[in-house]
Design a protein around this motif. Structure first.
Motif: not given
Length: 414
Positions: A334-336, A338, A361-364, A367-368, A408
């Motif tokens: 999980c990445f906040d 990119y 996946k991304f939280t933002d 970023a996605y 995402k």
């Protein structure tokens, strides 16, 4: 729920007429046979008839005198705990009658709203009561002026079918127990049940699709069947689990899912949405080697899940706020923000560990969107594919990808 009202006034008139006929025919021959409404004998008979009509059946009186059990072994009964004192009594009366498969039985209420509310609570708490279909019309007979009713739930399976379905339920539980040999972690139990049901159930509408008979007996169900099966297995594994019904954003169709408690925190679990291979790009869904479990709906981020699904307002449900047990959080995927090299390094790490599917996946949202632009539209995914070739000494590789835009998430398959 449909109901039949018992016409007490009509019965009273019939009884009065019968008393009158009896009084008339029993007079001596020389008696002037004229009925006098003020006659004391007739008044007494009418009073007796009225009193008789006002009396509750002995069965109802006994029900009112019984102590209400506050727990039921093996069941969490989340919705039971939300009911008032009188509703809990009716709940226990319903549960007892349905377990006995009685064709009809008394309830200590005649209120339509209470009967409906209690019945809905009971169905949500007890997935093992598959023989009473949650889409069947339920009838009750009410009595004007009285606070009790005769409940007729209606059943959908024969005794032989019930026995066969219960055997399939037990077999499924034993198979899950085998998969969990030596496992004590509650999260791993939830994950195993989630995966087991996805692997052994096909999303198909049928006459059994709303209950666990569809899952364990016919291996086909829709969301209600999946969610009831999750609840059934997790309750047997002593994991707190709530069955939830609600609505889907942008659709007239309802949906059903679960809420589980892990380490004192509540999480969504949606096995139905975990069983959707059609999200894969192109013809990848047809490739057996790309069959993979979608873990995005195992403890998803609450704010993302709630953008699509909203619980019914009939009963309050536990608030889900935690993210600790999210699959991607647990697996460092999980990445906040990119970062191209960071994502490539993650893909290499997963491939080094033997993974054929790389998920992250991304939280933002920004970023996605940036990752989608570079990895999919501009083809940077080929960097990961080339590393796969080097790793295994291959000259060619066919790869595919899948996207869950609402969550995402990226899936890269080699």
């Amino acid at each position: 729920m449909k109901k039949r009202r018992f016409p007490r006034g009509l019965i009273l008139l019939c009884l009065a007429a019968a008393v009158g006929v009896f009084w008339y025919t029993s007079q001596p021959e020389n008696t002037d046979r004229r009925l006098d409404v003020n006659d004391s004998a007739l008044e007494s008979a009418l009073d007796t008839a009225k009193e008789w009509l006002r009396q509750e059946p002995d069965t109802v009186q006994k029900l009112r005198d019984q102590e209400v059990q506050q727990t039921d072994a093996g069941h969490q009964e989340y919705y039971f705990q939300l009911l008032g004192e009188d509703e809990r009594r009716v709940y226990r009366e319903m549960l007892d009658g349905i377990r006995k498969r009685s064709e009809e039985f008394y309830l200590t209420t005649g209120e339509d709203n209470m009967v409906d509310r209690v019945y809905h609570a009971l169905l949500k708490d007890h997935p093992e009561l598959f023989w009473i279909h949650n889409r069947e019309s339920v009838y009750k007979t009410t009595y004007e002026g009285e606070d009790y009713s005769l409940f007729s739930p209606g059943y959908t399976y024969t005794d032989e079918e019930i026995q066969e379905i219960q055997q399939s339920m037990e077999q499924a539980y034993q198979e899950v127990e085998t998969l969990l040999a030596g496992v004590s972690d509650p999260y791993e139990k939830v994950k195993t049940v989630y995966t087991y049901l996805i692997d052994n159930t096909e999303y198909v509408s049928s006459e059994h699709d709303q209950n666990i008979a569809g899952v364990f007996w016919k291996k086909q169900a829709v969301c209600a069947g999946y969610a009831r099966a999750v609840q059934y297995l997790l309750e047997r594994l002593e994991i707190p689990c709530v069955y939830v019904e609600g609505s889907t954003a942008g659709s007239s169709e309802g949906h059903a899912w679960n809420i589980v408690r892990l380490d004192g925190q509540y999480y969504y679990v949606d096995a139905t949405n975990g069983d959707q291979p059609e999200f894969l790009e192109g013809d990848a869904v047809q490739l057996a080697e790309h069959k993979t479990t979608i873990y995005d709906y195992l403890c998803p981020f609450p704010e993302e899940y709630e953008m699509t699904y909203t619980a019914s307002g009939e009963f309050p449900v536990p608030d889900c706020t935690a993210t600790d047990k999210n699959f991607y959080v647990l697996n460092q995927g999980c990445f906040d923000v990119y970062d191209r090299q960071q994502i490539l390094d993650y893909c290499k790490m997963r491939l080094n560990n033997g993974a054929a599917v790389v998920r992250f996946k991304f939280t933002d949202q920004d970023a996605y969107d940036t990752a989608y632009k570079e990895w999919i539209q501009e083809g940077y995914i080929q960097e990961a594919a080339e590393y796969y070739l080097q790793l295994y000494g291959m000259t060619t590789v066919e790869y595919h990808y899948g996207l869950l835009q609402n969550l995402k998430t990226f899936y890269l398959m080699f």
